[in-house]
Structures are given as structure tokens and as C-alpha cells.
Design an enzyme around this catalytic site. Structure first.
Site, PDB file in Angstrom:
ATOM      1  N   ASP A 139       0.833  -1.208   0.000  1.00  0.00           N
ATOM      2  CA  ASP A 139       0.000   0.000   0.000  1.00  0.00           C
ATOM      3  C   ASP A 139       0.867   1.257   0.000  1.00  0.00           C
ATOM      4  O   ASP A 139       2.007   1.239   0.457  1.00  0.00           O
ATOM      5  CB  ASP A 139      -0.909  -0.025   1.245  1.00  0.00           C
ATOM      6  CG  ASP A 139      -2.058   0.954   1.113  1.00  0.00           C
ATOM      7  OD1 ASP A 139      -2.403   1.312  -0.029  1.00  0.00           O
ATOM      8  OD2 ASP A 139      -2.596   1.375   2.147  1.00  0.00           O
ATOM      9  N   HIS A 175       1.999   3.602  -9.100  1.00  0.00           N
ATOM     10  CA  HIS A 175       1.841   2.181  -9.417  1.00  0.00           C
ATOM     11  C   HIS A 175       3.005   1.692 -10.269  1.00  0.00           C
ATOM     12  O   HIS A 175       3.483   0.578 -10.119  1.00  0.00           O
ATOM     13  CB  HIS A 175       0.508   1.948 -10.122  1.00  0.00           C
ATOM     14  CG  HIS A 175      -0.666   2.325  -9.264  1.00  0.00           C
ATOM     15  ND1 HIS A 175      -0.799   1.875  -7.976  1.00  0.00           N
ATOM     16  CD2 HIS A 175      -1.736   3.134  -9.487  1.00  0.00           C
ATOM     17  CE1 HIS A 175      -1.909   2.383  -7.440  1.00  0.00           C
ATOM     18  NE2 HIS A 175      -2.487   3.157  -8.346  1.00  0.00           N
ATOM     19  N   LEU A 212      10.463 -20.669  -4.540  1.00  0.00           N
ATOM     20  CA  LEU A 212       9.448 -19.795  -3.931  1.00  0.00           C
ATOM     21  C   LEU A 212       8.119 -19.904  -4.677  1.00  0.00           C
ATOM     22  O   LEU A 212       8.101 -19.934  -5.912  1.00  0.00           O
ATOM     23  CB  LEU A 212       9.951 -18.345  -4.022  1.00  0.00           C
ATOM     24  CG  LEU A 212       8.960 -17.250  -3.628  1.00  0.00           C
ATOM     25  CD1 LEU A 212       8.814 -17.191  -2.113  1.00  0.00           C
ATOM     26  CD2 LEU A 212       9.420 -15.887  -4.146  1.00  0.00           C
TER      27      LEU A 212
END
Ligand code: IPE
Ligand code: IPE
Ligand code: MG
Length: 636
Positions: free
Chosen positions: A400, A417, A511
Site C-alpha cells: 500500500d 503504481h 518460492l
């Protein structure tokens, strides 16, 4: 563009004087091609929508011809699909099957919207338009819900109720069409936002829209009376002292004539001042002016109809329509050639693009590229060494603060963004370096659709680009990418990218990186509940056997382990509908840094903080065992 009346109108056959919409463009194939309808079934869908628009929209269809092909197709899809569902409900009152047909269509459509595709041609065109132009289907749910309720009949007591109904059912369709047209013509605002920023404009538009609904109510009066429905509020009848029974029995009275005069004057006043929106493309302004002019003509036809209004639907005359449309078409054509459509619909994923991805995978496989180490952080800092048992197995991050990061620098939020996407790469490398098994990133929530259209558009560009970059890293780093979220609502290219990358990395065992795109915790649980119920009803699951473990099998990514550490950047301390099931016992870490300024060191610091926490899971902390030679104090 009002479309629905409480009991949908049957298209009546035009009178000899009526206006027949012009024959379609001779190069319809080119229109479909330029509008992005490349497959035969999709074209069939758009064709059906065009036919429905042409048959029922004596104003809307000719106006659609003022639009360039991509927008024209979208207008046909939205209007045509709504008319199609209207037609389904449009049966004589004795057809007891009509409500079931309507219900079945709506249920199938809602399921198709969830899935993001359909085998029904009309719904396919509708979904294609929604996805191509990134329109949220919420307005359709409202409309469908009202249509369902309308099958039981509807009566308005007051003007307020009547307005509320129209604004609920018709206005959203008008607004979403306007939003699509505005965005496509380069105005990066939602119409509501634009109107709200201009004093008086919102109310002025609302007056115009109410005038449209009133005109349509008068035009559809004869059809509605056939079904025993009065499309006006009781208040309007009382004001004019018209008896409802007289009206339903189509008795022409002086009071009725006075009422029609009064209502046409009221609607005419609504059209008097068309509020100007400065940012509009000149072709769109031309279309709007033509729209209002055609409605004024429609009102004149209503006024001229007098007694026949109770029995026939007044239609526009060809020469009147031509007088408005001919100059409008010429003006619009010049405007489109001077200012071509700046925003194209997103292209459908072409086989070349998909092959490109597959090719990438094949190349890696052919090279048998060894698994590489992640690029170290530029500072050269190494990850902390932690005992294996202190390491979280699953870290989930609410990334965020992009917007605030950009605003603080005087940049548009969209720049935040873009910057945030770089932070993703570094954090992913850091996760591999420290040996994390699962990293889950919140990229776009089901609530984020509430953001302005330009921001959503930017995110729908950044997210697939970021995921594509992850693919470049994933194969050499042995990262498996997964997607958690709902497909419905996402543009086709975003869905394609996510599923392709999932597919391309499915053999990787390092991962596991879960990208939460169009993810909402409540939506995930609702979806799981629905699937589970379906299986239970089909006899595949015994209700008494439903356990937490079984329910978890119905989540978006059933293999996703519980979240150990939930990290939120940007300073806010909430979970915003993120992984409510999986993070039920997560340790929470909040940092003030906005996401674009985050790098792997912040991840490592949060992991260190986690390593120092005591997790109890509702139990009590384990007491250190006293050494064997220390006696417990004797009880007195
Ligand atoms: C997070 O940053 C990114 C997404 C929600 C997609 P925000 O865009 O929420 O940034 P702030 O919270 O407004 O600063
Ligand atoms: C959460 O951030 C969603 C993502 C990071 C993708 P928001 O910025 O949307 O959350 P709220 O609205 O502040 O709760
Ligand atoms: Mg935020």
C-alpha cells in the site's frame, strides 16, 4: 438512453408513416473487425445485439451509427443485451412461463459474468464489451434484480418513487455507456466525477434524464396498458384528476388530454437546457445534441397523437429523423477524421502473443538453464541468518501507499503504481535470497474497482507487465507464480497473462509467489461456499463431513498455507479484505514506508521482527522448565 420500462414494451409494427432505421453499413464485416469481434461466434453475438438495437431503438440505433466501429459495437452490445432480456420478459400476462425464462437467462448471465465467458452469443458480446472496455458489471446486477421484481408488477405512488426506479435501473446503463465513450475518447474521468466537479451540471443532467424517461413513458403508454401497467406515478394521475380505471380501460377523457399536455410540457422543459460538458469529443457533443433533438421530435409526436396515444405507439417520421441525422452524421464524420478515437479497445490475445510466452518457456527448457541466484541488493547487504524454525513459511504483503508516494512528489497516482512495480522485483529477489517458501502479494482488490477509470486502466496495464517481468525472473529463479482472484471483470489480456504465467511456471519448486489480482477475501469465501453447496446438492459432499480442511479445498489456491506474517506498508493498520481465512492467525507488521520505497531489506526486517514474536494460537505461553535440581515450592 432509457431502455427498460417496468413491464417491457413489445415492439409494435411500425405504421406506414413510421421511421425505418437505415440499412446497416454495407461493410458490416469491417465494423466487426475494427471493433475487435474476430471470431464467428462473437460476431453472431454482436449481430444479434445490433438487430435488437435496430428493432427497438428507433433513436438509439441511428445514433450508434455516428460512433466509430469499436464504440458502435459496445453500444449495440449494451443496449441490445438489455433489450434481449427485456424481450424475454415481454410476454402477454397469461404466459406463466415468462418469469421462468427471464430468471433462467439472468441466472445464466450472472454465472457467465462470473466466469468471464459465455456460449450464448448475446451474452458473449456483452461480456466481450465489458472486458474490452473494463466496465464493471455491477449495474447489470441491479438492473436484473429490478427486472425480476417487475414480473410481479410494479406501481409507483409518487414522482419520487418513479424517479428513484428510473435512476436505479436506467441511469446506470446510461452512465456506464457514457463512461465507456468518455474514456475511449480520451477523457480520463467517470461521468459522475466530471459532472460533480462542475457546479449545477449534475442536477441539469438529471433533469434531462428525467425528461427522457417521461417521454418514453408516454411513448410506451399503449403497450404498457396492454399489460395492465401504468408507467406513470399515481401522483401524476391525481394531479390531472385522471382515474386509473379510465386509463387502464383506455377511456379518452378531457382530463387525460390535459395530463398529456402537461406531461409533454414538463418533458420539453427538461430538454430546454442541455448542459455543456467542456471536455467532450466534438463528435460526441454532436451525437448528444442529435439525441436531444430526436427526443424533442418524439415529444412532438406524442403531443400530436392525442386520443391515439391510448392505443398506438407514436413513431418518428423518416423525414424528421433524416433532417436531424444527416447533418449530425456529416459533422461526426468530420470530427472523427480530425480527432480519431485516441483509445483503442484492448486487443484480444493473439495466438502470436500466447505462442510468445510458450516459446519463452520452451527456450528456457531447451537451454536447460540452471537455477540462478537472485541479483543481490545494490548495497551488497546480505539477508539475516535465522534458524529455520524462526522463519515464517508464508509472508503476505499488502503493498500500500503507491498513490500517496506519487502525490507527495507532485506526480499522478498512476506513477506510484509504476514505481511500485519495481519494488515488487526487489522484494521477490529478497524473498528468494532469504529462502522464503511462500510470498503472497496483494496487487488489486475487488474493492479497487471503485477507483477512477484512469487509475484502473493504469493498473490493468502495470499488473500484467509486472507479472510478465516476474516470468522473466521466475524460470531462472525457480519461482512458481500463482494467481488468486476472480476472473470476472478483469480485461482479457490480464487474465490471459496470469493464467499463462501460472501455466509456464507450474513445474518450478522454489518460492511460490501468489499474485492476488481482483482478490477479495469475502468474495473468495463466498465463492467457496457456493461451490461447496453445489457439490453438497449434487451429493458429492456429505454436509456432516464439512470441515475446515474441506472448506479450504474450495479456496482460490487450496494449497496456500496459513499466513505467518502479514506485512502492510504505507502506514495504515488494517487488513482490507486480504486473506481472512489464511491470515486468521497471522502476525501483523505495519510499516510507514510507502510501497515504492520498499526494498528487500524491509522484508528482511519484518521477518526478523516476526522471528522475535511468541505465537500462542489461543494456548498459553510455554513455561520454561525448571532445572531438574530445583524443587517446586512446597504448598502450604
Ligand atoms: C496500493 O497503493 C496499490 C493498490 C491498491 C492497487 P494505493 O494506490 O492504495 O496507494 P494509497 O493507499 O492511495 O497511497
Ligand atoms: C489494499 O489497499 C489493496 C491492495 C494493496 C491491492 P487499499 O489502498 O485498496 O486499501 P484501503 O482502501 O486503504 O483499505
Ligand atoms: Mg491504499
Amino acid at each position: 438512453m432509457p431502455t427498460t420500462s417496468p413491464t417491457p414494451a413489445t415492439p409494435t409494427s411500425p405504421t406506414p408513416m413510421s421511421y425505418t432505421p437505415p440499412t446497416p453499413h454495407p461493410f458490416l464485416g469491417t465494423v466487426y473487425h475494427r471493433g475487435g469481434a474476430h471470431t464467428p461466434s462473437l460476431r453472431r453475438g454482436y449481430q444479434a445485439c445490433r438487430r435488437a438495437t435496430r428493432r427497438t431503438g428507433e433513436i438509439e440505433y441511428p445514433l450508434s451509427l455516428l460512433l466509430p466501429p469499436p464504440l458502435r459495437l459496445a453500444a449495440w452490445a449494451l443496449y441490445g443485451a438489455v433489450r434481449t432480456v427485456d424481450d424475454l420478459a415481454d410476454a402477454d400476462p397469461h404466459d406463466t412461463d415468462a418469469p421462468h425464462r427471464l430468471d433462467a437467462w439472468i441466472t445464466a448471465c450472472e454465472e457467465d459474468l462470473r466466469q468471464g465467458h459465455s456460449t450464448d452469443p448475446v451474452r458473449q458480446a456483452l461480456i466481450h464489451t465489458l472486458l474490452t472496455w473494463n466496465l464493471q458489471p455491477a449495474f447489470l446486477h441491479t438492473l436484473f434484480e429490478q427486472l425480476r421484481q417487475d414480473t410481479a408488477g410494479r406501481r409507483f405512488a409518487t414522482w419520487r418513487e418513479w424517479q428513484r426506479y428510473n435512476r436505479l435501473i436506467n441511469t446506470p446503463l446510461v452512465l456506464r455507456t457514457a463512461s465507456l465513450v468518455m474514456r475511449a475518447t480520451g477523457v480520463p474521468f467517470e461521468p459522475e466525477v466530471l459532472a460533480a466537479g462542475l457546479p449545477g451540471v449534475e442536477e441539469a443532467w438529471q433533469q434531462v434524464v428525467d425528461a427522457l424517461y417521461l417521454t418514453d413513458a408516454l411513448v410506451d403508454l399503449a403497450d404498457d396498458l396492454t399489460r395492465g401497467h401504468v408507467p406513470l406515478p399515481d401522483e401524476a394521475l391525481d394531479e390531472a384528476e385522471v382515474s386509473r380505471t379510465d386509463l387502464l380501460e383506455r377511456r379518452h377523457t378531457p382530463a387525460f388530454a390535459r395530463m398529456v399536455d402537461h406531461l409533454t410540457d414538463r418533458a420539453t422543459a427538461g430538454f430546454r437546457h442541455l448542459p455543456a460538458l467542456p471536455a467532450l469529443h466534438p463528435a460526441i457533443s454532436t451525437a448528444l445534441t442529435a439525441y436531444a433533438d430526436l427526443y424533442r421530435l418524439r415529444l412532438l409526436r406524442v403531443k400530436a397523437a392525442h386520443t391515439t396515444l391510448l392505443h398506438t405507439t407514436p413513431r418518428l417520421r423518416r423525414r424528421d429523423v433524416h433532417r436531424v441525422l444527416a447533418p449530425a452524421r456529416a459533422k461526426a464524420a468530420i470530427a472523427w477524421s480530425l480527432f480519431p478515437l485516441p483509445v483503442r479497445p484492448a486487443p484480444l490475445p493473439t495466438p502470436a502473443r500466447v505462442e510468445g510466452l510458450t516459446e519463452k518457456v520452451r527456450t528456457y527448457a531447451a537451454r536447460q538453464q540452471p537455477i540462478t541466484r537472485p541479483t543481490p541488493h545494490p548495497s551488497g547487504v546480505r539477508p539475516p541468518r535465522l534458524p529455520a524454525e524462526a522463519m515464517p513459511r508464508h509472508v503476505a504483503i499488502i503493498m500500500d501507499g503507491n498513490g500517496r508516494w506519487a502525490t507527495a512528489r507532485g506526480l499522478p497516482r498512476t506513477e506510484g503504481h509504476r514505481a511500485g512495480a519495481n519494488a515488487v522485483t526487489d522484494v521477490v529477489h529478497g524473498a528468494v535470497e532469504i529462502g522464503l517458501e511462500n510470498l503472497t502479494l496483494y496487487m488489486f482488490s475487488t474493492e479497487n474497482w471503485k477507483r477512477p477509470a484512469d487509475e484502473i486502466q493504469a493498473l490493468m496495464y502495470e499488473i500484467p507487465a509486472c507479472v510478465q517481468r516476474l516470468l522473466d525472473d521466475s524460470l531462472p529463479l525457480d519461482i512458481r507464480v500463482r494467481w488468486a482472484g476472480l476472473p470476472g471483470g478483469l480485461p482479457a489480456d490480464v487474465r490471459e497473462t496470469l493464467t499463462e504465467v501460472e501455466q509456464a511456471t507450474r513445474h518450478c519448486t522454489g518460492l511460490t509467489l501468489t499474485a492476488c489480482v481482483n482478490y477479495g477475501g469475502r468474495a473468495e469465501l463466498t465463492f467457496a461456499a457456493r461451490q461447496l453447496t453445489e457439490d453438497a446438492l449434487a451429493g458429492k459432499v456429505e454436509p456432516s463431513q464439512i470441515s475446515e480442511h474441506l472448506l479450504a479445498q474450495y479456496l482460490h489456491v487450496p494449497e496456500l498455507p496459513d499466513v505467518d506474517l502479514l506485512l502492510r506498508t504505507g502506514g495504515d493498520q488494517r487488513v482490507s479484505n486480504f486473506l481472512p481465512w489464511q491470515a486468521a492467525y497471522a502476525e501483523l507488521v505495519f510499516v510507514d514506508t510507502c510501497w515504492p520505497d520498499i526494498d528487500r531489506r524491509d522484508l528482511w526486517r519484518a521477518i526478523e521482527q516476526y522471528a522475535g514474536r511468541t505465537r500462542r494460537y489461543g494456548s498459553v505461553p510455554r513455561q520454561p522448565q525448571p532445572p531438574a535440581d530445583v524443587k517446586a515450592p512446597a504448598r502450604s
